[in-house]
Design a protein around this motif. Sequence first.
Motif, PDB file in Angstrom:
ATOM      1  N   ILE A   1       0.866  -1.190   0.000  1.00 46.67           N
ATOM      2  CA  ILE A   1       0.000   0.000   0.000  1.00 46.67           C
ATOM      3  C   ILE A   1       0.901   1.239   0.000  1.00 46.67           C
ATOM      4  O   ILE A   1       1.660   1.470   0.953  1.00 46.67           O
ATOM      5  CB  ILE A   1      -0.939   0.001   1.226  1.00 46.67           C
ATOM      6  N   HIS A   2       0.780   2.006  -1.085  1.00 43.37           N
ATOM      7  CA  HIS A   2       1.735   3.106  -1.271  1.00 43.37           C
ATOM      8  C   HIS A   2       1.467   4.305  -0.363  1.00 43.37           C
ATOM      9  O   HIS A   2       0.369   4.474   0.185  1.00 43.37           O
ATOM     10  CB  HIS A   2       1.762   3.542  -2.742  1.00 43.37           C
ATOM     11  N   GLY A   3       2.482   5.165  -0.266  1.00 43.64           N
ATOM     12  CA  GLY A   3       2.374   6.387   0.525  1.00 43.64           C
ATOM     13  C   GLY A   3       1.865   7.542  -0.312  1.00 43.64           C
ATOM     14  O   GLY A   3       1.376   7.375  -1.441  1.00 43.64           O
ATOM     15  N   PHE A   4       2.025   8.718   0.224  1.00 40.02           N
ATOM     16  CA  PHE A   4       1.446   9.965  -0.302  1.00 40.02           C
ATOM     17  C   PHE A   4       2.529  10.830  -0.896  1.00 40.02           C
ATOM     18  O   PHE A   4       3.563  11.021  -0.229  1.00 40.02           O
ATOM     19  CB  PHE A   4       0.775  10.680   0.863  1.00 40.02           C
ATOM     20  N   PRO A   5       2.369  11.383  -2.039  1.00 42.28           N
ATOM     21  CA  PRO A   5       1.337  11.178  -3.059  1.00 42.28           C
ATOM     22  C   PRO A   5       1.936  10.361  -4.190  1.00 42.28           C
ATOM     23  O   PRO A   5       2.401  10.886  -5.177  1.00 42.28           O
ATOM     24  CB  PRO A   5       1.024  12.604  -3.520  1.00 42.28           C
ATOM     25  N   LEU A   6       1.893   9.047  -3.998  1.00 41.22           N
ATOM     26  CA  LEU A   6       2.562   8.110  -4.909  1.00 41.22           C
ATOM     27  C   LEU A   6       1.502   7.236  -5.586  1.00 41.22           C
ATOM     28  O   LEU A   6       0.320   7.530  -5.529  1.00 41.22           O
ATOM     29  CB  LEU A   6       3.575   7.279  -4.111  1.00 41.22           C
ATOM     30  N   ASP A   7       1.949   6.164  -6.211  1.00 38.94           N
ATOM     31  CA  ASP A   7       1.000   5.178  -6.743  1.00 38.94           C
ATOM     32  C   ASP A   7       1.656   3.799  -6.669  1.00 38.94           C
ATOM     33  O   ASP A   7       2.785   3.666  -6.169  1.00 38.94           O
ATOM     34  CB  ASP A   7       0.509   5.542  -8.158  1.00 38.94           C
ATOM     35  N   GLY A   8       0.948   2.791  -7.159  1.00 43.50           N
ATOM     36  CA  GLY A   8       1.435   1.424  -6.997  1.00 43.50           C
ATOM     37  C   GLY A   8       2.792   1.183  -7.628  1.00 43.50           C
ATOM     38  O   GLY A   8       3.546   0.304  -7.172  1.00 43.50           O
ATOM     39  N   SER A   9       3.154   1.964  -8.652  1.00 43.97           N
ATOM     40  CA  SER A   9       4.446   1.745  -9.321  1.00 43.97           C
ATOM     41  C   SER A   9       5.623   2.066  -8.392  1.00 43.97           C
ATOM     42  O   SER A   9       6.751   1.642  -8.648  1.00 43.97           O
ATOM     43  CB  SER A   9       4.549   2.579 -10.600  1.00 43.97           C
ATOM     44  N   PHE A  10       5.338   2.790  -7.319  1.00 40.85           N
ATOM     45  CA  PHE A  10       6.355   3.055  -6.299  1.00 40.85           C
ATOM     46  C   PHE A  10       7.014   1.753  -5.835  1.00 40.85           C
ATOM     47  O   PHE A  10       8.204   1.699  -5.539  1.00 40.85           O
ATOM     48  CB  PHE A  10       5.685   3.773  -5.115  1.00 40.85           C
ATOM     49  N   TRP A  11       6.219   0.667  -5.765  1.00 37.00           N
ATOM     50  CA  TRP A  11       6.704  -0.599  -5.200  1.00 37.00           C
ATOM     51  C   TRP A  11       7.435  -1.475  -6.208  1.00 37.00           C
ATOM     52  O   TRP A  11       7.692  -2.655  -5.925  1.00 37.00           O
ATOM     53  CB  TRP A  11       5.523  -1.393  -4.627  1.00 37.00           C
ATOM     54  N   GLN A  12       7.780  -0.925  -7.365  1.00 33.68           N
ATOM     55  CA  GLN A  12       8.442  -1.727  -8.403  1.00 33.68           C
ATOM     56  C   GLN A  12       9.629  -2.545  -7.857  1.00 33.68           C
ATOM     57  O   GLN A  12       9.764  -3.733  -8.179  1.00 33.68           O
ATOM     58  CB  GLN A  12       8.892  -0.780  -9.500  1.00 33.68           C
ATOM     59  N   PRO A  13      10.509  -1.961  -7.007  1.00 35.04           N
ATOM     60  CA  PRO A  13      11.637  -2.773  -6.494  1.00 35.04           C
ATOM     61  C   PRO A  13      11.180  -3.961  -5.653  1.00 35.04           C
ATOM     62  O   PRO A  13      11.891  -4.966  -5.548  1.00 35.04           O
ATOM     63  CB  PRO A  13      12.441  -1.775  -5.632  1.00 35.04           C
ATOM     64  N   GLN A  14      10.004  -3.860  -5.044  1.00 36.56           N
ATOM     65  CA  GLN A  14       9.506  -4.987  -4.241  1.00 36.56           C
ATOM     66  C   GLN A  14       8.760  -5.978  -5.139  1.00 36.56           C
ATOM     67  O   GLN A  14       8.875  -7.193  -4.941  1.00 36.56           O
ATOM     68  CB  GLN A  14       8.567  -4.472  -3.133  1.00 36.56           C
ATOM     69  N   VAL A  15       8.026  -5.479  -6.123  1.00 35.44           N
ATOM     70  CA  VAL A  15       7.305  -6.382  -7.027  1.00 35.44           C
ATOM     71  C   VAL A  15       8.317  -7.316  -7.690  1.00 35.44           C
ATOM     72  O   VAL A  15       8.090  -8.524  -7.805  1.00 35.44           O
ATOM     73  CB  VAL A  15       6.505  -5.567  -8.074  1.00 35.44           C
TER      74      VAL A  15
END
Length: 249
Positions: free
Chosen positions: A9-23
């Motif tokens: 669950i991403h932070g502010f003001p981001l989106d799901g692509s923020f987690w690319q290194p974890q995906v």
Amino acid sequence: MALPTLLCIHGFPLDGSFWQPQVQGLAGAAHVTAPDLRGFGADRRPVPEVMTMEAFAEDLMESLDRAGIERAVLCGLSMGGYVAMAFTERWPERVQGLILCNTRSTADNDAGKAAREQTALDALSKGAGVIARAMVPKVLSQRTRSQHPAEAQRIEEIMARQRPESIAAASRGMALRPDRTGLLRRIKVPALIVTGSEDNLMPLETSEAMNGAMAGSELVVIPGAAHLSCSESPVEFNRHASRFLAVFH
Ligand code: MLT
């Protein structure tokens, strides 16, 4: 080996692509899913004037239901952590474990609430690019900005492309969240708390307080990272997350 579902669950003001290194980096440890919260990224649903943490949590619950996922490990960073706690309060039986990153369980004080309203007004009047430029030096450490300029640029671009009305709604929603420290005391599932040694937005004491409130949680402090620990130190973050997720295999 059955892998758990990891709902990032991403932070502010981001989106799901923020987690690319974890995906990418956690694919062997979990089924990683990193949705865009309502109004962010590719989620084009209209947003109300105020988007509460509870409303974000409800959206996530519906997405788990749609996907037929009974239980998930929730991994929330900062605002994402507020959403993870709101979710856990309402649907504890659906939460297999928690990774709470660079977040806190306490509510905003009056000055904090006023700053949220100012951020909302700034987003609406000046646009997301101005918010992004102001936030990057606050959320990334000096080390990250000088040694990983491409990552700093990626983060700024994600922030700058968000819709002003979504930023305003989430900012106003964060101001309304209650203190959830009492919830942490009731949590029985395994929990990992992660923060960065340079996180000035969520000083170490906030993570220590959450760790103290939860029975059986573990606190990891990543040296040299600031507020976006999972993007600033992805290898180290993923190592800790993989070890934690192995409990659910
Ligand atoms: C975030 O990174 O999501 C925000 O910094 C959270 C907050 O402002 O409290």
